[in-house]
Each structure stands twice: as structure tokens, then as C-alpha cells.
Scaffold this active site. Sequence first.
Site, mmCIF file in Angstrom:
data_model
loop_
_atom_site.group_PDB
_atom_site.id
_atom_site.type_symbol
_atom_site.label_atom_id
_atom_site.label_comp_id
_atom_site.label_asym_id
_atom_site.label_seq_id
_atom_site.Cartn_x
_atom_site.Cartn_y
_atom_site.Cartn_z
ATOM 1 N N HIS A 122 0.825 -1.221 0.000
ATOM 2 C CA HIS A 122 0.000 0.000 0.000
ATOM 3 C C HIS A 122 0.858 1.270 0.000
ATOM 4 O O HIS A 122 2.087 1.199 0.044
ATOM 5 C CB HIS A 122 -0.983 -0.016 1.172
ATOM 6 C CG HIS A 122 -0.321 0.082 2.498
ATOM 7 N ND1 HIS A 122 0.345 -0.978 3.049
ATOM 8 C CD2 HIS A 122 -0.188 1.114 3.371
ATOM 9 C CE1 HIS A 122 0.834 -0.605 4.223
ATOM 10 N NE2 HIS A 122 0.541 0.661 4.441
ATOM 11 N N THR A 150 2.047 4.102 -4.498
ATOM 12 C CA THR A 150 3.030 4.098 -5.585
ATOM 13 C C THR A 150 4.265 3.255 -5.289
ATOM 14 O O THR A 150 4.660 3.088 -4.133
ATOM 15 C CB THR A 150 3.524 5.546 -5.830
ATOM 16 O OG1 THR A 150 3.893 6.116 -4.570
ATOM 17 C CG2 THR A 150 2.477 6.405 -6.491
ATOM 18 N N ARG A 151 4.879 2.746 -6.344
ATOM 19 C CA ARG A 151 6.166 2.060 -6.272
ATOM 20 C C ARG A 151 6.987 2.486 -7.485
ATOM 21 O O ARG A 151 6.427 2.677 -8.576
ATOM 22 C CB ARG A 151 5.990 0.527 -6.315
ATOM 23 C CG ARG A 151 5.250 -0.067 -5.120
ATOM 24 C CD ARG A 151 6.075 0.019 -3.853
ATOM 25 N NE ARG A 151 5.472 -0.639 -2.709
ATOM 26 C CZ ARG A 151 4.722 -0.024 -1.779
ATOM 27 N NH1 ARG A 151 4.443 1.253 -1.897
ATOM 28 N NH2 ARG A 151 4.267 -0.698 -0.747
ATOM 29 N N LYS A 183 5.998 12.336 -2.345
ATOM 30 C CA LYS A 183 6.104 11.251 -1.343
ATOM 31 C C LYS A 183 7.575 10.869 -1.189
ATOM 32 O O LYS A 183 8.267 10.675 -2.203
ATOM 33 C CB LYS A 183 5.275 10.054 -1.812
ATOM 34 C CG LYS A 183 5.309 8.871 -0.850
ATOM 35 C CD LYS A 183 4.426 7.730 -1.359
ATOM 36 C CE LYS A 183 5.150 6.415 -1.314
ATOM 37 N NZ LYS A 183 4.387 5.291 -1.848
ATOM 38 N N HIS A 227 14.995 4.069 2.416
ATOM 39 C CA HIS A 227 15.046 2.638 2.083
ATOM 40 C C HIS A 227 15.769 1.824 3.155
ATOM 41 O O HIS A 227 15.346 0.717 3.492
ATOM 42 C CB HIS A 227 15.716 2.456 0.718
ATOM 43 C CG HIS A 227 15.872 1.027 0.308
ATOM 44 N ND1 HIS A 227 14.796 0.197 0.081
ATOM 45 C CD2 HIS A 227 16.981 0.273 0.108
ATOM 46 C CE1 HIS A 227 15.242 -1.007 -0.248
ATOM 47 N NE2 HIS A 227 16.548 -0.988 -0.231
ATOM 48 N N CYS A 243 4.407 0.702 6.531
ATOM 49 C CA CYS A 243 4.324 -0.484 5.673
ATOM 50 C C CYS A 243 5.397 -1.472 6.147
ATOM 51 O O CYS A 243 6.121 -1.178 7.098
ATOM 52 C CB CYS A 243 4.562 -0.044 4.229
ATOM 53 S SG CYS A 243 4.052 -1.207 2.963
ATOM 54 N N LYS A 273 8.115 -3.804 -8.396
ATOM 55 C CA LYS A 273 8.286 -3.583 -9.844
ATOM 56 C C LYS A 273 8.308 -4.905 -10.608
ATOM 57 O O LYS A 273 7.953 -4.968 -11.766
ATOM 58 C CB LYS A 273 9.567 -2.780 -10.126
ATOM 59 C CG LYS A 273 10.831 -3.505 -9.728
ATOM 60 C CD LYS A 273 12.088 -2.696 -9.944
ATOM 61 C CE LYS A 273 12.343 -1.648 -8.891
ATOM 62 N NZ LYS A 273 12.477 -2.144 -7.491
#
Length: 379
Positions: A44, A47-48, A262, A266, A311, A344
Site C-alpha cells: 500500500h 506508488t512504487r 512522497k 530505504h 508499511c 516492480k
Amino acid sequence: MDFDVIIVGAGSMGMAAGYYLAKQGKQVLLIDSHNPPHSEGSHHGETRIIRHAYGEGESYVKMALRAQVLWNELQELSEEEIFINTGVINIGPLHSTFIQNVISSAEKYSLNVKRITAEEIQQRWPGFSVPEGYIGCYERDSGVLMSENCISAYKTEAIKQGAILKPNSPVTSIDVFEDYVQVKTEKDSYTAKSLIFTPGAGSRKLLPLLGLELPLQEVRKTFSWFDTDEEIYRTDSFPAFAFEFSTETFYGFPSIKEAGVKIGRHDGGQPRDMDRPNEPFGTYEDDIKDVSRFAERYIHKVGQHRMGKVCTYTNTPDEDFIIDKHPNHDHVVIACGFSGHGFKFSSVVGEILSELVTGDGQTMFDITPFSLKRFEKIQ
Ligand SMILES: Cc1cc2nc3c(=O)[nH]c(=O)nc-3n(C[C@H](O)[C@H](O)[C@H](O)COP(=O)(O)OP(=O)(O)OC[C@H]3O[C@@H](n4cnc5c(N)ncnc54)[C@H](O)[C@@H]3O)c2cc1C
């Protein structure tokens, strides 16, 4: 036998696999503890990023290119927005391994990647502030996947092709027999010739049902939206980006439908206990501090922090995926540990999983880097 294939976990990977199997005319049952897309897993936040130049190994580049073809096909089928071709820029110190890997993978695969100096980046996209000695590798053909739309679209198409989805049904037991599997939820029991195991962050907890123990670590991750000047940061004037420093990596997205820029980090995050609810955004001081510090310096034209979400990554020790057949059961395929960079690939991983449980059980992709054998602790 009830089904050809049961898929445990109908999220990013599982839903795509369900579609490619149903499209081949297979009888497919998808079981999920929630109703995907949802905000309890790893997909969720809208976007990725999809980028094609991948320094992490050859298998990834070939898979990324095939994934893009499949996303484009899904876009043709779906009325929902699947892919936005914003381009992606990777920014980092010229001699960093990250940038060098991107450059060499782009050269090797003749990808449409352009090297840009810090000055050129700032001229073209005034929303960036780039430190001296850093460069950018800009991929024009890549961009942003609308992750929840992608799963919705695969779900619609899989069901159209005859797949059955059992949402809100946590899997409680899996029994593997010589030539079939039996999967139980609290209320029901199903059998199939083959099993695809894709429960994302639920994998470590369920793997003992398959007699396996893997070194997976679930990590709580946060990301935030910032107020923005749309002129500078909208999708046709600003790319998605990854910003690599010596000890930190940040990534971000242009403002999509005025949602604001956003940004996420990482690396880092907190180890998660999946038996307890995820700690809400703002529980830790770093939830806001990290991305705000980064935004203020490098995405310096954004405004106030607007909101954040939480997430989960499921990391392997080497951050490479796990995609393999069960060591003792050829009709059981496992795909998990996508380590915060799997989305992806979910289209192509779905296709690969469908190949592994049908026909001769082979795929044309080299999945040896994703083998279970690299971990010692397989029981
Ligand atoms: C903040 C964040 C940013 C990211 N950014 C990127 C990015 O820019 N690019 C990129 O490529 N990747 C990115 N990723 C990684 C990517 O989103 C994940 O690798 C991918 O979504 C993992 O897919 P999955 O199918 O393993 O998990 P999921 O999509 O979570 O699916 C697993 C499913 O299994 C179900 N399940 C769990 N337990 C059970 C059970 N007992 N019974 C039945 N069902 C069960 C869950 O409900 C869920 O629906 C990011 C991840 C996060 C968290």
C-alpha cells in the site's frame, strides 16, 4: 481434486500469478487473510518505483524489462492507471558502487539511461538540490507503478478468467502430499495439484507448515507526503528518484493528483513482530525527522510534512529474493523475502510462478540467485 493451483497470499506476487494461471485456463484458488489490495501487507501507499538499470545482478535487469512489458499489457487491459512514465533519476556520488552499477548495467543492456551532472539536474528540475561531486543517471523509460491499482487490476482480470478469490481467510494449515496439497483456513479445506506460497510478511510465520525455516526479517517502514508547489513537482515536471548517500538511501515520487511529493528512506526501520499490530506512523521520532531532514536539504522546494504511513519490508540477509521450488516437493513453489524492492517485478514474478507450476515446470529466467539453497537453515 478441487483446483489445479492454490495460491497462499494474494498480494503483489500472488495476485499476478493467479492471473497468469487463470489466463492459461488453470483452475486457481487465491486465499488471502485480507482483501487485497489492503494496507496490512507490503503493497500500500499508492506508488512504487520501477527502474530498469539494476546493479544488483543480471537476473534483475532481464526481469525488470519483461516486467515493464507485462505492466504495459496490464495497462492496456485495465481502466485504472497502472504506470506513469515519469522517468526515474538515480542520484549519488560518481564513484559510489550504486551509481557505477547503474552505469554498467545500462551499458551492458543498452538501456536508455543518461548521465547528468549536478548542475544539469538542478537546471532541468529545480526541485532538486544536489551536492557537489554527485551525478544523476536518468532513465527516461521507467517511472511509477500505482501499486494498489496494479493489484486491483490483476484481481479483476484473474476473476474474469475464472480464478476464485477467498478474501479475509487466513491460512491455518498446509499439508503437502506426494501429488497434491491440502490447505485449510479457519472454516474451509481445499485441495490442489500444486501450491504457490506468497504470503509476503506472513511468510516466516507460515513456513514451518512447509517444514522450512528461513532467515527472513520483517521491518517496519514509514513514508511521508509533503506539501508541494505543483508547478515544480507534478508528474510531467519532476521524476521519481533514488538518492544514495554513503550511509543512507532515500527515494521519492512526484506529486500525483496533487497528493504531494512522497518520500521514504530505504535503509533502516524497526524489526517487526508480525503477531502484534504495526505501530502507527509517528510512534518513533525518526518517522518524521529522517525524511524531513532529507527533504529540507535535497528536495528543498517542498513545504510542510502532510502525512505519513507505515508499511512492512520482508528482508533476506542478502536482500535478494527467494523464488524457488520446495527442496522436497516439486509441486510447491515459494516466493518471498522481496526485501523492499520487489513490487516492480511482481508482474514478471507472477508469470514465472505460473511457469514453475505448469508444463515442464521451467522458466526461461535465471532464478538461481533466488534459490533456497543459499540459506543453510533449511530443515
Ligand atoms: C514503504 C515501501 C516502499 C516500497 N517501495 C518499493 C518500490 O519503490 N519499488 C519496488 O519495486 N518495491 C518497493 N517495495 C517493495 C514491494 O512493495 C514488496 O517487495 C512487495 O509488495 C512484496 O510483495 P508480496 O506479494 O511478497 O507481499 P504482499 O503484497 O504484502 O502480499 C502478501 C499477501 O499475503 C497475505 N497473507 C499473509 N499471511 C497470510 C495467511 N496466513 N493466509 C493468507 N494470506 C496471507 C497478505 O494479506 C498479503 O495480501 C516497497 C515496500 C514498502 C513497504
